[in-house]
Write a protein that holds these residues in place. Sequence first.
Motif, PDB file in Angstrom:
ATOM      1  N   SER A  77      14.478 -56.307   2.750  1.00  0.00           N
ATOM      2  CA  SER A  77      13.606 -56.647   3.876  1.00  0.00           C
ATOM      3  C   SER A  77      13.530 -55.512   4.891  1.00  0.00           C
ATOM      4  CB  SER A  77      14.101 -57.914   4.583  1.00  0.00           C
ATOM      5  OG  SER A  77      14.026 -59.012   3.721  1.00  0.00           O
ATOM      6  N   GLU A  78      14.670 -54.921   5.203  1.00  0.00           N
ATOM      7  CA  GLU A  78      14.686 -53.844   6.191  1.00  0.00           C
ATOM      8  C   GLU A  78      14.112 -52.546   5.637  1.00  0.00           C
ATOM      9  OE1 GLU A  78      18.606 -53.386   7.852  1.00  0.00           O
ATOM     10  OE2 GLU A  78      18.691 -55.507   8.413  1.00  0.00           O
ATOM     11  N   ARG A  79      14.504 -52.199   4.421  1.00  0.00           N
ATOM     12  CA  ARG A  79      14.124 -50.896   3.846  1.00  0.00           C
ATOM     13  C   ARG A  79      12.676 -50.843   3.402  1.00  0.00           C
ATOM     14  NH1 ARG A  79      14.082 -45.952   2.480  1.00  0.00           N
ATOM     15  NH2 ARG A  79      15.064 -45.136   0.631  1.00  0.00           N
ATOM     16  N   TYR A  80      12.201 -51.873   2.720  1.00  0.00           N
ATOM     17  CA  TYR A  80      10.882 -51.817   2.103  1.00  0.00           C
ATOM     18  C   TYR A  80       9.820 -52.637   2.820  1.00  0.00           C
ATOM     19  CZ  TYR A  80      13.393 -49.558  -1.635  1.00  0.00           C
ATOM     20  OH  TYR A  80      14.171 -48.690  -2.345  1.00  0.00           O
ATOM     21  N   LEU A  81      10.207 -53.704   3.493  1.00  0.00           N
ATOM     22  CA  LEU A  81       9.223 -54.567   4.145  1.00  0.00           C
ATOM     23  C   LEU A  81       9.127 -54.312   5.645  1.00  0.00           C
ATOM     24  CD1 LEU A  81      10.067 -57.956   2.398  1.00  0.00           C
ATOM     25  CD2 LEU A  81       8.513 -56.151   1.651  1.00  0.00           C
ATOM     26  N   PRO A 111       4.468 -70.730   6.246  1.00  0.00           N
ATOM     27  CA  PRO A 111       5.648 -70.221   5.553  1.00  0.00           C
ATOM     28  C   PRO A 111       6.422 -69.160   6.327  1.00  0.00           C
ATOM     29  CG  PRO A 111       3.671 -69.312   4.564  1.00  0.00           C
ATOM     30  CD  PRO A 111       3.235 -70.227   5.671  1.00  0.00           C
ATOM     31  N   LEU A 112       5.946 -68.781   7.517  1.00  0.00           N
ATOM     32  CA  LEU A 112       6.544 -67.647   8.191  1.00  0.00           C
ATOM     33  C   LEU A 112       7.277 -67.990   9.478  1.00  0.00           C
ATOM     34  CD1 LEU A 112       3.587 -65.163   7.733  1.00  0.00           C
ATOM     35  CD2 LEU A 112       5.623 -65.374   6.349  1.00  0.00           C
ATOM     36  N   LEU A 113       7.580 -69.215   9.737  1.00  0.00           N
ATOM     37  CA  LEU A 113       8.195 -69.598  11.006  1.00  0.00           C
ATOM     38  C   LEU A 113       9.482 -68.839  11.282  1.00  0.00           C
ATOM     39  CD1 LEU A 113       8.065 -71.368  13.487  1.00  0.00           C
ATOM     40  CD2 LEU A 113       9.290 -73.122  12.225  1.00  0.00           C
ATOM     41  N   ARG A 114      10.319 -68.670  10.299  1.00  0.00           N
ATOM     42  CA  ARG A 114      11.606 -68.018  10.523  1.00  0.00           C
ATOM     43  C   ARG A 114      11.466 -66.514  10.763  1.00  0.00           C
ATOM     44  NH1 ARG A 114      10.919 -69.265   5.463  1.00  0.00           N
ATOM     45  NH2 ARG A 114      11.997 -71.228   5.495  1.00  0.00           N
ATOM     46  N   LEU A 115      10.278 -65.969  10.548  1.00  0.00           N
ATOM     47  CA  LEU A 115      10.080 -64.534  10.724  1.00  0.00           C
ATOM     48  C   LEU A 115       9.503 -64.140  12.073  1.00  0.00           C
ATOM     49  CD1 LEU A 115       8.441 -63.632   7.309  1.00  0.00           C
ATOM     50  CD2 LEU A 115      10.825 -63.519   7.943  1.00  0.00           C
ATOM     51  N   TYR A 116       9.081 -65.091  12.883  1.00  0.00           N
ATOM     52  CA  TYR A 116       8.304 -64.723  14.065  1.00  0.00           C
ATOM     53  C   TYR A 116       9.013 -63.777  15.009  1.00  0.00           C
ATOM     54  CZ  TYR A 116       4.525 -67.721  12.770  1.00  0.00           C
ATOM     55  OH  TYR A 116       3.477 -68.265  12.115  1.00  0.00           O
ATOM     56  N   GLY A 117      10.283 -63.884  15.174  1.00  0.00           N
ATOM     57  CA  GLY A 117      10.975 -62.948  16.049  1.00  0.00           C
ATOM     58  C   GLY A 117      10.968 -61.538  15.511  1.00  0.00           C
ATOM     59  N   SER A 118      10.810 -61.392  14.204  1.00  0.00           N
ATOM     60  CA  SER A 118      10.862 -60.075  13.582  1.00  0.00           C
ATOM     61  C   SER A 118       9.485 -59.481  13.337  1.00  0.00           C
ATOM     62  CB  SER A 118      11.581 -60.176  12.231  1.00  0.00           C
ATOM     63  OG  SER A 118      12.856 -60.688  12.408  1.00  0.00           O
ATOM     64  N   VAL A 148      12.143 -65.263  -1.876  1.00  0.00           N
ATOM     65  CA  VAL A 148      10.953 -64.772  -2.580  1.00  0.00           C
ATOM     66  C   VAL A 148       9.696 -65.154  -1.810  1.00  0.00           C
ATOM     67  CG1 VAL A 148       9.577 -65.044  -4.690  1.00  0.00           C
ATOM     68  CG2 VAL A 148      12.058 -64.727  -4.842  1.00  0.00           C
ATOM     69  N   GLU A 149       9.667 -66.361  -1.269  1.00  0.00           N
ATOM     70  CA  GLU A 149       8.516 -66.805  -0.478  1.00  0.00           C
ATOM     71  C   GLU A 149       8.311 -65.915   0.746  1.00  0.00           C
ATOM     72  OE1 GLU A 149       7.555 -70.589   2.340  1.00  0.00           O
ATOM     73  OE2 GLU A 149       8.355 -71.044   0.355  1.00  0.00           O
ATOM     74  N   ILE A 150       9.381 -65.547   1.415  1.00  0.00           N
ATOM     75  CA  ILE A 150       9.294 -64.656   2.567  1.00  0.00           C
ATOM     76  C   ILE A 150       8.747 -63.301   2.142  1.00  0.00           C
ATOM     77  CG2 ILE A 150      10.672 -63.336   4.232  1.00  0.00           C
ATOM     78  CD1 ILE A 150      12.470 -65.826   4.479  1.00  0.00           C
ATOM     79  N   ILE A 151       9.261 -62.767   1.041  1.00  0.00           N
ATOM     80  CA  ILE A 151       8.819 -61.453   0.574  1.00  0.00           C
ATOM     81  C   ILE A 151       7.349 -61.476   0.178  1.00  0.00           C
ATOM     82  CG2 ILE A 151       9.084 -59.765  -1.290  1.00  0.00           C
ATOM     83  CD1 ILE A 151      12.130 -60.446  -1.185  1.00  0.00           C
ATOM     84  N   LYS A 156       2.513 -56.785   0.574  1.00  0.00           N
ATOM     85  CA  LYS A 156       1.872 -56.525  -0.718  1.00  0.00           C
ATOM     86  C   LYS A 156       2.809 -55.733  -1.622  1.00  0.00           C
ATOM     87  CE  LYS A 156      -2.605 -56.470   1.406  1.00  0.00           C
ATOM     88  NZ  LYS A 156      -3.647 -55.666   1.975  1.00  0.00           N
ATOM     89  N   HIS A 157       4.007 -55.439  -1.131  1.00  0.00           N
ATOM     90  CA  HIS A 157       4.948 -54.617  -1.883  1.00  0.00           C
ATOM     91  C   HIS A 157       5.265 -55.174  -3.272  1.00  0.00           C
ATOM     92  CE1 HIS A 157       8.846 -52.709  -2.871  1.00  0.00           C
ATOM     93  NE2 HIS A 157       8.264 -51.671  -2.348  1.00  0.00           N
ATOM     94  N   PRO A 158       5.551 -56.498  -3.442  1.00  0.00           N
ATOM     95  CA  PRO A 158       5.832 -56.994  -4.801  1.00  0.00           C
ATOM     96  C   PRO A 158       4.661 -56.777  -5.758  1.00  0.00           C
ATOM     97  CG  PRO A 158       6.537 -58.601  -3.183  1.00  0.00           C
ATOM     98  CD  PRO A 158       5.753 -57.539  -2.444  1.00  0.00           C
ATOM     99  N   LEU A 159       3.432 -56.908  -5.269  1.00  0.00           N
ATOM    100  CA  LEU A 159       2.265 -56.682  -6.117  1.00  0.00           C
ATOM    101  C   LEU A 159       2.207 -55.225  -6.562  1.00  0.00           C
ATOM    102  CD1 LEU A 159      -0.278 -57.808  -7.401  1.00  0.00           C
ATOM    103  CD2 LEU A 159      -1.486 -57.323  -5.268  1.00  0.00           C
TER     104      LEU A 159
END
Length: 177
Positions: A77-81, A111-118, A148-151, A156-159
């Motif tokens: 998450s930190e390095r690539y996303l 699906p992104l609630l836990r990410l909002y601070g970041s 996986v859902e977060i990523i 678009k990195h996994p694609l």
Amino acid sequence: LRLTREFGDEIATFAGLEQSIGDCTAIFHVEIDPIEIVVPAILQCASSEGIVYGENAKHESYSGLTLLLSRAFHFYSERYLDIQLPEKATDFRVFNRQILNAITQIKDRYPLLRLYGSTVGVKSLAYPYKPIGTRESVSMFDRVNEGVEIIVASTKHPLRFVTRIGFAVGLIVFLLS
């Protein structure tokens, strides 16, 4: 609120957020988060103009596989996303009115609630506390699926990765035939 059927935590939470009133709104799980943390966290949020998230202050020992997968997820998450997710963050959140209004305007938000601070570019503050319960009922499969859902929802990195693998395999097959 009474929903027409079981939609899951994220959608039910957003339904509540859309109906909330007041200067600050807190999200917490009564079986995990002690009620005593709500008022101090709201006061911290009101004075900071950011998002306050819960941070697990309890020492927990994870199995080797859980710890390995957690560290790999945070590294990726930190390095690539370019998403900075706190490792000990809980689902406890407090939003001020301005941030809550912005969150409820996001179209693909559930699906992104836990990410909002970041990810939304606002200041996030940790509120350390000791949870009274745990997410023991969440299986390893569910945690991996959540990661996986977060990523997938965040980039678009996994694609790109799958495309490169497909190209490499196709090139190898072409060269061998």
